[in-house]
Design a protein around this motif. Structure first.
Motif, PDB file in Angstrom:
ATOM      1  N   PRO A  28     -16.970  11.988   9.020  1.00  0.00           N
ATOM      2  CA  PRO A  28     -17.950  11.519   8.017  1.00  0.00           C
ATOM      3  C   PRO A  28     -17.919  12.347   6.726  1.00  0.00           C
ATOM      4  O   PRO A  28     -18.157  11.809   5.646  1.00  0.00           O
ATOM      5  CB  PRO A  28     -19.301  11.683   8.735  1.00  0.00           C
ATOM      6  CG  PRO A  28     -18.971  11.652  10.184  1.00  0.00           C
ATOM      7  CD  PRO A  28     -17.606  12.285  10.312  1.00  0.00           C
ATOM      8  N   TYR A  29     -17.606  13.640   6.852  1.00  0.00           N
ATOM      9  CA  TYR A  29     -17.488  14.476   5.642  1.00  0.00           C
ATOM     10  C   TYR A  29     -16.374  13.937   4.736  1.00  0.00           C
ATOM     11  O   TYR A  29     -16.576  13.767   3.524  1.00  0.00           O
ATOM     12  CB  TYR A  29     -17.215  15.936   6.025  1.00  0.00           C
ATOM     13  CG  TYR A  29     -16.761  16.777   4.865  1.00  0.00           C
ATOM     14  CD1 TYR A  29     -17.664  17.270   3.925  1.00  0.00           C
ATOM     15  CD2 TYR A  29     -15.402  17.048   4.676  1.00  0.00           C
ATOM     16  CE1 TYR A  29     -17.227  18.021   2.829  1.00  0.00           C
ATOM     17  CE2 TYR A  29     -14.958  17.788   3.588  1.00  0.00           C
ATOM     18  CZ  TYR A  29     -15.874  18.275   2.670  1.00  0.00           C
ATOM     19  OH  TYR A  29     -15.438  18.996   1.583  1.00  0.00           O
ATOM     20  N   LEU A  30     -15.208  13.669   5.343  1.00  0.00           N
ATOM     21  CA  LEU A  30     -14.096  13.129   4.542  1.00  0.00           C
ATOM     22  C   LEU A  30     -14.509  11.807   3.891  1.00  0.00           C
ATOM     23  O   LEU A  30     -14.233  11.562   2.705  1.00  0.00           O
ATOM     24  CB  LEU A  30     -12.862  12.896   5.416  1.00  0.00           C
ATOM     25  CG  LEU A  30     -12.097  14.129   5.907  1.00  0.00           C
ATOM     26  CD1 LEU A  30     -10.983  13.702   6.871  1.00  0.00           C
ATOM     27  CD2 LEU A  30     -11.497  14.902   4.736  1.00  0.00           C
TER      28      LEU A  30
ATOM     29  N   GLY B 159      -5.789   8.448   7.441  1.00  0.00           N
ATOM     30  CA  GLY B 159      -6.206   7.550   6.355  1.00  0.00           C
ATOM     31  C   GLY B 159      -7.238   8.195   5.444  1.00  0.00           C
ATOM     32  O   GLY B 159      -7.152   8.088   4.209  1.00  0.00           O
ATOM     33  N   LEU B 160      -8.215   8.884   6.035  1.00  0.00           N
ATOM     34  CA  LEU B 160      -9.288   9.465   5.210  1.00  0.00           C
ATOM     35  C   LEU B 160      -8.767  10.607   4.345  1.00  0.00           C
ATOM     36  O   LEU B 160      -9.167  10.747   3.179  1.00  0.00           O
ATOM     37  CB  LEU B 160     -10.429   9.958   6.110  1.00  0.00           C
ATOM     38  CG  LEU B 160     -11.213   8.861   6.837  1.00  0.00           C
ATOM     39  CD1 LEU B 160     -12.177   9.474   7.848  1.00  0.00           C
ATOM     40  CD2 LEU B 160     -11.984   7.977   5.851  1.00  0.00           C
TER      41      LEU B 160
ATOM     42  N   SER C 151     -17.510  10.763   3.127  1.00  0.00           N
ATOM     43  CA  SER C 151     -18.490  10.938   2.046  1.00  0.00           C
ATOM     44  C   SER C 151     -17.830  11.522   0.794  1.00  0.00           C
ATOM     45  O   SER C 151     -18.222  11.203  -0.334  1.00  0.00           O
ATOM     46  CB  SER C 151     -19.672  11.790   2.501  1.00  0.00           C
ATOM     47  OG  SER C 151     -19.258  13.111   2.706  1.00  0.00           O
ATOM     48  N   GLN C 152     -16.809  12.377   0.995  1.00  0.00           N
ATOM     49  CA  GLN C 152     -16.080  12.901  -0.164  1.00  0.00           C
ATOM     50  C   GLN C 152     -15.342  11.775  -0.895  1.00  0.00           C
ATOM     51  O   GLN C 152     -15.279  11.737  -2.126  1.00  0.00           O
ATOM     52  CB  GLN C 152     -15.069  13.977   0.276  1.00  0.00           C
ATOM     53  CG  GLN C 152     -15.705  15.228   0.817  1.00  0.00           C
ATOM     54  CD  GLN C 152     -16.579  15.914  -0.221  1.00  0.00           C
ATOM     55  OE1 GLN C 152     -16.101  16.370  -1.251  1.00  0.00           O
ATOM     56  NE2 GLN C 152     -17.867  15.961   0.031  1.00  0.00           N
ATOM     57  N   CYS C 153     -14.795  10.847  -0.117  1.00  0.00           N
ATOM     58  CA  CYS C 153     -14.129   9.684  -0.740  1.00  0.00           C
ATOM     59  C   CYS C 153     -15.150   8.858  -1.530  1.00  0.00           C
ATOM     60  O   CYS C 153     -14.889   8.448  -2.676  1.00  0.00           O
ATOM     61  CB  CYS C 153     -13.477   8.803   0.330  1.00  0.00           C
ATOM     62  SG  CYS C 153     -12.072   9.536   1.147  1.00  0.00           S
ATOM     63  N   LEU C 154     -16.325   8.629  -0.907  1.00  0.00           N
ATOM     64  CA  LEU C 154     -17.361   7.840  -1.602  1.00  0.00           C
ATOM     65  C   LEU C 154     -17.769   8.511  -2.911  1.00  0.00           C
ATOM     66  O   LEU C 154     -17.952   7.841  -3.933  1.00  0.00           O
ATOM     67  CB  LEU C 154     -18.595   7.682  -0.708  1.00  0.00           C
ATOM     68  CG  LEU C 154     -18.479   6.746   0.501  1.00  0.00           C
ATOM     69  CD1 LEU C 154     -19.743   6.832   1.347  1.00  0.00           C
ATOM     70  CD2 LEU C 154     -18.215   5.312   0.056  1.00  0.00           C
ATOM     71  N   SER C 155     -17.883   9.846  -2.876  1.00  0.00           N
ATOM     72  CA  SER C 155     -18.332  10.509  -4.105  1.00  0.00           C
ATOM     73  C   SER C 155     -17.254  10.469  -5.186  1.00  0.00           C
ATOM     74  O   SER C 155     -17.539  10.696  -6.360  1.00  0.00           O
ATOM     75  CB  SER C 155     -18.837  11.928  -3.830  1.00  0.00           C
ATOM     76  OG  SER C 155     -17.761  12.748  -3.506  1.00  0.00           O
TER      77      SER C 155
ATOM     78  N   LYS D  16     -10.362  -1.139  10.907  1.00  0.00           N
ATOM     79  CA  LYS D  16     -11.000  -1.780  12.063  1.00  0.00           C
ATOM     80  C   LYS D  16     -12.048  -0.844  12.672  1.00  0.00           C
ATOM     81  O   LYS D  16     -13.085  -1.283  13.145  1.00  0.00           O
ATOM     82  CB  LYS D  16      -9.907  -2.100  13.087  1.00  0.00           C
ATOM     83  CG  LYS D  16     -10.356  -2.819  14.335  1.00  0.00           C
ATOM     84  CD  LYS D  16      -9.127  -3.144  15.209  1.00  0.00           C
ATOM     85  CE  LYS D  16      -9.538  -3.898  16.461  1.00  0.00           C
ATOM     86  NZ  LYS D  16      -8.375  -4.155  17.335  1.00  0.00           N
ATOM     87  N   HIS D  17     -11.741   0.462  12.679  1.00  0.00           N
ATOM     88  CA  HIS D  17     -12.674   1.473  13.207  1.00  0.00           C
ATOM     89  C   HIS D  17     -12.991   2.480  12.108  1.00  0.00           C
ATOM     90  O   HIS D  17     -12.106   2.864  11.342  1.00  0.00           O
ATOM     91  CB  HIS D  17     -12.058   2.215  14.393  1.00  0.00           C
ATOM     92  CG  HIS D  17     -11.574   1.298  15.468  1.00  0.00           C
ATOM     93  ND1 HIS D  17     -10.271   0.860  15.536  1.00  0.00           N
ATOM     94  CD2 HIS D  17     -12.225   0.717  16.504  1.00  0.00           C
ATOM     95  CE1 HIS D  17     -10.136   0.050  16.575  1.00  0.00           C
ATOM     96  NE2 HIS D  17     -11.305  -0.068  17.166  1.00  0.00           N
ATOM     97  N   MET D  18     -14.254   2.905  12.104  1.00  0.00           N
ATOM     98  CA  MET D  18     -14.722   3.850  11.085  1.00  0.00           C
ATOM     99  C   MET D  18     -15.344   5.067  11.768  1.00  0.00           C
ATOM    100  O   MET D  18     -15.726   4.987  12.951  1.00  0.00           O
ATOM    101  CB  MET D  18     -15.802   3.180  10.216  1.00  0.00           C
ATOM    102  CG  MET D  18     -15.315   2.036   9.359  1.00  0.00           C
ATOM    103  SD  MET D  18     -14.492   2.655   7.882  1.00  0.00           S
ATOM    104  CE  MET D  18     -14.117   1.092   7.065  1.00  0.00           C
ATOM    105  N   PRO D  19     -15.504   6.202  11.048  1.00  0.00           N
ATOM    106  CA  PRO D  19     -16.197   7.348  11.629  1.00  0.00           C
ATOM    107  C   PRO D  19     -17.541   6.917  12.222  1.00  0.00           C
ATOM    108  O   PRO D  19     -18.287   6.143  11.603  1.00  0.00           O
ATOM    109  CB  PRO D  19     -16.379   8.280  10.431  1.00  0.00           C
ATOM    110  CG  PRO D  19     -15.187   7.973   9.571  1.00  0.00           C
ATOM    111  CD  PRO D  19     -14.992   6.477   9.698  1.00  0.00           C
TER     112      PRO D  19
END
Ligand code: FAD
Length: 353
Positions: A152-154, A13-14, A156-160, A33-36
């Motif tokens: 978490p890297y993936l 997904g990420l 954070s890249q999505c967030l940016s 339902k679950h996150m990094p």
């Protein structure tokens, strides 16, 4: 401005959300339902090794082939992704050729696999260099990913790229289109639900089964990644060693138990995993045996195997990307690229209606 909902925040997904969020104008929401950061038996990605050891045969190698360049780029240029290059040795025993594990790993243990020209420094090791009981071996450079950093890297890249994240459990795939962060209905939903695709309303894919993988995470340094074609402890027990990047410790594996889903580590299995690892790589404990292993934790993950093969397919305004079994990381970019094409197709079809 297409609104896209990706269901699932595992590596599938990420990675899919990341590639979609790079498309100009796409507004991506990830619902999961679950996150990094979570550790749960329903969430496979944090439990993976994870390394790049191709398993597909030459005719089905596109996803893995297309993923290597990006993993190599991240290992070279992006230290914060938590991926490093590792020397790798693959041992083969002729007696494993017809066992389930031997068959599963047959591409990997071949002396002339399709990836010989892809991975750096691929070579067949001279017979005189092999330890007792090993009939042939290859060596090459691969990568090992630290999921605790990489997931978490993936994210954070999505967030940016302005993607948004929503923590929610959906009971039917149709419900996902109502969860876009904009409040508007999603134009396309991407289903990256892994093992839970077998329980999700509107999907209920009975071909998706768990393949239980028990591991031991230790602090010891093997120096090299090892995998062997089989073990003498039964058809569903395997043996591999890989050191994660950036202080992530070393994963000792494992098991490949189809249809099994016990979430708790079996102590007997754990003992056999550690014993085999030290036999395969005595340097792991400096020749001091199993007692010198420094254990961080025992764990179990469930590989989301789809017995009919991975499902990457458009079904109206839903695009599926699940069922990656034991190779979700090493095929992640290849699969996500195909999904992006299917999302574009879904948008074109929608625009014509
Ligand atoms: P998951 O990581 O399980 O993510 C599924 C996501 O969907 C989660 O966020 C979940 O919450 C969400 N979801 C599901 N249902 C719903 C719902 N109804 N509503 C909302 N959200 C939902 N692969 C490699 O490439 N290399 C390796 O070395 C490797 N080693 C492995 C070792 C072990 C021990 C194991 C267990 C696996 C290994 N794998 C490896 C395989 C790899 O881990 C998997 O293929 C991959 O993690 C699958 O990722 P996924 O995103 O499809 O599923």
């Amino acid at each position: 401005m297409p609104n896209i909902v990706v269901v699932g925040a595992g590596v599938s997904g990420l990675t899919t959300a990341l590639l979609l969020s790079r498309k100009p104008g796409y507004r991506v929401t990830v619902v999961a339902k679950h996150m990094p950061g979570d550790y749960d038996i329903e969430y496979t990605s944090p439990w993976a090794g994870a390394n790049y050891l191709p398993m597909s045969d030459a005719d089905h190698s596109t996803y893995e082939k297309n993923t290597w360049p990006e993993l190599a780029r991240l290992a070279t240029d992006v230290p914060e992704a938590g991926i490093h290059f590792q020397n790798t040795i693959i041992y083969n025993r002729h007696k494993d050729a017809l066992t389930p594990t031997g068959q599963w790993l047959s591409t990997l243990t071949s002396p002339a696999p399709w990836f010989a020209s892809l991975l750096p420094s691929f070579r067949v090791l001279p017979p005189s260099s092999l330890p007792p009981g090993i009939d042939s071996a290859t060596a090459f450079t691969s990568v090992c990913i630290n999921p605790a950093i990489y997931l978490p890297y993936l994210l954070s890249q999505c967030l940016s790229n302005s993607a948004t994240f929503v923590r929610a459990t959906i009971s039917h795939i149709a419900d996902a289109s109502l969860l876009h962060a904009s409040g508007a209905r999603a134009d396309v939903v991407v289903n990256c639900t892994g093992l839970l695709a077998s329980k999700l309303g509107g999907v209920m894919d009975s071909d998706v089964i768990p393949v239980r993988g028990q591991i031991v995470l230790v602090r010891n340094d093997p120096g090299v990644m090892f995998t062997i074609s089989g073990t003498d402890d039964g058809d569903d027990e395997v043996c591999y060693i890989m050191q994660r990047a950036a202080g992530g410790g070393t994963i000792l594996g494992g098991t490949y138990q189809k249809g099994r889903s016990e979430s708790q580590p079996d102590p007997n299995q754990a003992w056999r995993i550690m014993k085999r690892a030290v036999e395969l790589c005595p340097a792991l404990t400096g020749g001091k045996g199993i007692e010198a292993l420094d254990v961080v934790r025992h764990g179990v993950g469930l590989r989301p195997l789809r017995t009919k093969g991975v499902r990457i397919e458009r079904d109206g305004e839903v695009v599926h990307n699940y069922g990656h079994g034991g190779w979700g990381y090493q095929a992640s970019y290849g699969c996500a690229e195909e999904v992006v094409g299917l999302v574009e197709e879904a948008l074109r079809v929608k625009a014509r209606l």
